[in-house]
Structures are given as structure tokens and as C-alpha cells.
Design an enzyme around this catalytic site. Structure first.
Site, PDB file in Angstrom:
ATOM      1  N   ASP A  42      24.193  93.835  63.652  1.00 12.74           N
ATOM      2  CA  ASP A  42      24.355  95.284  63.492  1.00 12.74           C
ATOM      3  C   ASP A  42      25.216  95.827  64.630  1.00 12.74           C
ATOM      4  OD1 ASP A  42      24.050  97.962  62.825  1.00 12.74           O
ATOM      5  OD2 ASP A  42      21.930  97.761  62.378  1.00 12.74           O
ATOM      6  N   ASP A  43      26.434  96.241  64.308  1.00 16.84           N
ATOM      7  CA  ASP A  43      27.367  96.822  65.296  1.00 16.84           C
ATOM      8  C   ASP A  43      27.935  95.791  66.268  1.00 16.84           C
ATOM      9  OD1 ASP A  43      26.689  99.217  64.138  1.00 16.84           O
ATOM     10  OD2 ASP A  43      25.959 100.171  65.961  1.00 16.84           O
ATOM     11  N   CYS A  76      27.146 101.705  58.728  1.00 19.10           N
ATOM     12  CA  CYS A  76      26.175 100.681  58.342  1.00 19.10           C
ATOM     13  C   CYS A  76      25.929 100.581  56.841  1.00 19.10           C
ATOM     14  CB  CYS A  76      24.844 100.939  59.048  1.00 19.10           C
ATOM     15  SG  CYS A  76      24.918 100.751  60.844  1.00 19.10           S
ATOM     16  N   ASP A 308      28.096  94.155  60.310  1.00 20.46           N
ATOM     17  CA  ASP A 308      28.385  95.227  59.358  1.00 20.46           C
ATOM     18  C   ASP A 308      29.521  96.122  59.814  1.00 20.46           C
ATOM     19  OD1 ASP A 308      26.999  96.445  61.428  1.00 20.46           O
ATOM     20  OD2 ASP A 308      25.532  97.447  60.154  1.00 20.46           O
TER      21      ASP A 308
END
Length: 472
Positions: A42-43, A76, A308
């Protein structure tokens, strides 16, 4: 501190060492029904990969690194929905993180859960599991809800904190993370290992595992064992860091102040903590591959690691976040290890919309004709694409005003240019051959023929669906 380009060069140099070893004369053919693991952080920025030693040893050195992996919306939910469905955001409908335009609620209301790579592979005989993050806003009021396509489900409740979190475990609610040893990434690793190791007796079905840790998302809380492990590390300082002259940039960038020393310190601290959270992900990959190897199935398993979206650490005066069309936000890591995959590097642009058709082809499943992405299985196996030349450009979308003032836009990212259109008629055009850090907006001085060409191509992609997106 090395710039992102320099860090990427270091990664490629490391890979060069791996590629220096002679490859086997002929790799064994891939199995007809391989296992598939897709790990989605994530990120995570593309250059973060260099700080994960186990991933480099187990995946990078033994598989393919795609140096031009991108997302088509650097937010996201839209990006994850594209991963699940193989569609651009304008076609899957989940255009933001929250209702009414996006989030889990919108994705479900649009009926998109009925056709994802999970449903396709499950229908073709795969045993499927999701472990970790699903979509922003999950689960909503139906707290025990399990989406279609998943035999096993360990879905984290949004916003997925590192401690004190709730998960829906096959319809049973579990509160975890009250003890130091229940650090979220470690619990997800154990759950993933159990899925692999505890297959039902006599189980002959191949498996699909979608593993999605919260790391390195803010607030970027490292596991206790990794706190201060990277003390003193600073964020990269590319030429775009705290960009001096933004006079030709759009108004939302011009509104960003220069980075004060206090903000720079905060950027460096966040950068370090983010990478320290990834050390637990690094260990998770090691544990998972050991579990697969213990069952004698590592040579029959594809492992993908990606994110993502990317992340901003001071480029263009953006002290954190994503959502923009600049390289730091849309470029992501992508490494693939698996049967028939030779070690090395691929430079063809691969997108988040390509995962669903790729997993379907590997599994021998059927993806709907309406998917927008293309299978990159031929790139994994060093073959020529079967449906004409590989893409040379793609669409980047953004639908709502973001924190930090990023307005909606649509953008064309090609091999040579980044072209961005905003609703208020502001435009950006960067020649990436001369200006890889996107410092000089050339729109005002560009040849009208060039502007017309990129604008027309952007318009075509904005309206595309299925085959017209694939450019086959």
C-alpha cells in the site's frame, strides 16, 4: 542521498549481476495449473524495493523486474479495483476512495465483485484466498460479508491499522493487534503461511493467494524489532525535490509552498519509517516462500510483488501522498518469479489493469472480452506478444479533488511524453527524453501538431472500453 533514478540504477546494477550468470539452455515449461501469489503493498514507491534484502535475493535476483510498471489511477480504491477487474476506473466505476464515487460500497453496487480474477480462477478450479486489505470502506454495515470468488477470506476492516485492527475471517470477526506480537504484517504472514501449509487432505487444486499488507501506508508504524533499523536514512533528493521554479506548473502546484527545514525533516522521518515497515513485509515474503517450498511447490508457483500506487516524498513540493500524474505517484514496483520466468529486466510498460488477464491466462481461466488490460504472460516468458506490438502509451485518470488540492484530470503517459488535461483548461506537457524529472512544462511552446496528436490520443483512451483500450 541518491535520487530515484540513481536508486533504480543501483537496482538494475544488482540485477545485472544476476543476469551475468548464464541462463539454462532451456527453461522447463511452465505447469498447466501453477499456483499464483499476488502481493500488493500500500503506497510503495518503485525505488523502495532496493531496501528489501530478502525480496531482492528471492524475487529480484531470481525473476523479472519490470522497470516501467504503472498504475492508471494513483489512488487506493480505483487502483485496486483495476487490479481485481482488469479495467480502467472509467469502466469499473469505483473512481474514488469514498462514496458516492468510489470505495468498497461503490464497487459492490456496480456489481464488479461478480467478475474479478478471483471469480474467474475459482470457477476454473482454483482454491482462492484473500489475506489483508480489500478496498477502502470495507466491510460497511454487513460486517460478516465475504465477497464472491474467495474460498478463504481474512479481510481487514478499513482503515487497517498496524495494531488494534479487526478482520473478517471467513465470516467470523476477529479483533487482533492488542499484543506486540500481533503486528499486522506478521499476523497476515502467518495467515498466508497457514493457507499454503494447511491445504485440505488430498487437495489437488492449485491455489491463488492475494496478500495485501497495509505497509508502508501512513502512519508507517514499524514492527518493534525494526524501529530505528534505518536510522539516519534520508528521502531521495532528485532535481524535482522542493522544485524551485513552478511558474509553468498548474495552479494547484503553484499553490504549494517551498519545503521548510521542518517539513524536510518530517519527510525524511516518514521516508525512514515507511521503509522500516517494509522490513516486516520483506520477512513475510521469505516466510511464505519457505512454506511453499516445504510443500515442494515453489517451482510450480508464480509470485508477483507490486503496489497500488507510488508515493511523493518532496518532489514538486509535494511533501507526502499521491493522486497526481507525476512519475513518483504512478510508477510502482513489479517483480515476478515463477516457472519459465528467466532472471532479468523488462522495459515494456505494464499496468495495474494487466494483472487480471495475466493471472487468468496463467491459470487457464477465461477473462471476459471486456477487460481493458492485456496479459503480459508473453513478457514473462520472453516471447513476442501474440496480438500485435506491445502498448506504447496509456491513460492516467483522477476523478475528485484530493487533499493537497489536486483537481480531477486525465493524462496520457507515453514512452516520450506526459500530457495532462485539467477541467479548467490548464495543461501540462513534459518531454521525458529531455526532462525525466518533469520540471519543464512545454505545453505553451509545443508545436500545435504535437499537442493535437497527444490530445486526440488522450481523448480516445478516455472513451475506450475493452479491445479499444488494449490497442491490439
Amino acid at each position: 542521498m541518491k535520487s530515484p533514478a540513481r536508486v533504480l540504477a543501483i537496482v538494475l546494477t544488482t540485477l545485472g549481476c544476476a543476469r551475468a550468470h548464464p541462463a539454462p539452455a532451456a527453461l522447463p515449461p511452465p505447469p498447466a495449473r501453477p499456483n499464483i501469489v499476488l502481493i500488493v503493498t500500500d503506497d510503495m514507491a518503485a525505488e523502495d524495493l532496493v531496501h528489501m534484502p530478502r525480496v531482492n535475493a528471492l524475487l529480484v535476483d531470481r525473476g523479472l523486474t519490470f522497470t516501467r510498471a504503472f498504475v492508471t489511477d494513483s489512488v487506493c480504491t480505483p487502483s485496486r479495483a483495476s487490479i481485481f477487474t482488469g479495467r480502467y476506473a472509467h469502466n469499473h466505476g469505483a473512481r474514488d476512495n469514498v462514496p458516492p464515487l468510489g470505495g468498497f460500497k461503490k464497487f459492490r453496487e456496480e456489481g464488479r465483485e461478480a467478475s474479478t480474477f478471483a471469480t474467474w480462477l475459482q470457477a476454473s478450479g482454483y482454491r482462492t484466498a484473500l489475506v489483508g486489505k480489500y478496498l477502502n470502506g470495507y466491510p460497511g454495515p454487513e460486517r460478516r460479508y465475504v465477497p464472491p470468488g474467495w474460498d478463504e477470506w481474512f479481510g481487514l476492516f478499513f482503515p487497517e491499522p498496524y495494531y488494534d485492527y479487526v478482520a473478517n475471517h471467513d465470516g467470523r470477526l476477529e479483533r487482533r493487534g492488542e499484543q506486540p506480537e500481533e503486528y499486522q504484517t506478521d499476523v497476515l504472514a502467518a495467515r498466508a503461511v497457514d493457507f499454503v501449509a494447511q491445504a485440505p487432505a488430498g487437495e489437488r487444486r492449485p491455489f491463488l493467494l492475494y496478500l495485501a499488507p497495509h505497509a508502508p501506508h501512513q502512519p508507517a508504524r514499524p514492527a518493534p524489532r525494526h524501529e530505528s533499523a534505518l536510522a539516519g536514512l534520508r528521502a531521495p533528493r532528485p532535481p524535482s525535490f522542493d522544485e524551485e521554479d513552478v511558474s509553468a506548473k498548474p495552479g494547484w502546484v503553484r499553490a504549494q509552498p517551498r519545503l521548510s527545514p521542518e517539513v524536510v525533516d518530517r519527510i525524511d522521518d516518514l521516508y525512514r519509517r515507511r521503509l522500516e515497515t517494509l522490513l516486516a513485509v520483506d520477512e513475510m515474503v521469505d516466510r511464505l516462500l519457505q512454506a511453499i517450498a516445504a510443500r515442494g511447490q515453489l517451482d510450480a508457483t508464480y509470485v508477483f510483488l507490486t503496489s497500488d500506487n507510488g508515493f511523493q516524498h518532496g518532489a514538486h513540493r509535494l511533501d507526502h501522498g499521491k493522486g497526481d500524474a507525476y512519475e513518483e505517484s504512478i510508477r510502482v514496483p513489479l517483480v515476478v518469479r515463477g516457472p519459465g520466468v528467466p532472471p532479468g529486466v523488462r522495459e515494456q510498460p505494464v499496468l495495474n489493469i494487466d494483472f487480471a488477464p495475466t493471472l487468468a491466462e496463467l491459470a487457464g481461466a477465461r477473462a471476459p472480452e471486456g477487460v481493458d488490460g492485456r496479459s503480459f504472460v508473453p513478457l514473462l516468458h520472453a516471447q513476442r506478444p501474440r496480438r500485435g506490438p506491445w502498448r506504447t502509451d496509456f491513460l492516467v485518470e483522477h476523478w475528485t479533488a484530493e487533499e493537497g488540492g489536486i483537481p480531477p484530470y486525465s493524462a496520457l503517459r507515453s514512452e516520450n511524453y506526459l500530457y495532462v488535461e485539467y477541467p479548467d483548461l490548464e495543461r501540462e506537457l513534459y518531454d521525458l527524453r529531455r526532462d525525466p524529472f518533469e520540471l519543464h512544462n512545454e505545453y505553451a511552446a509545443a508545436a500545435p501538431s504535437l499537442v493535437d496528436r497527444v490530445s486526440r490520443r488522450l481523448g480516445a483512451l478516455e472513451a475506450c472500453a475493452g479491445p479499444t483500450c488494449r490497442d491490439e
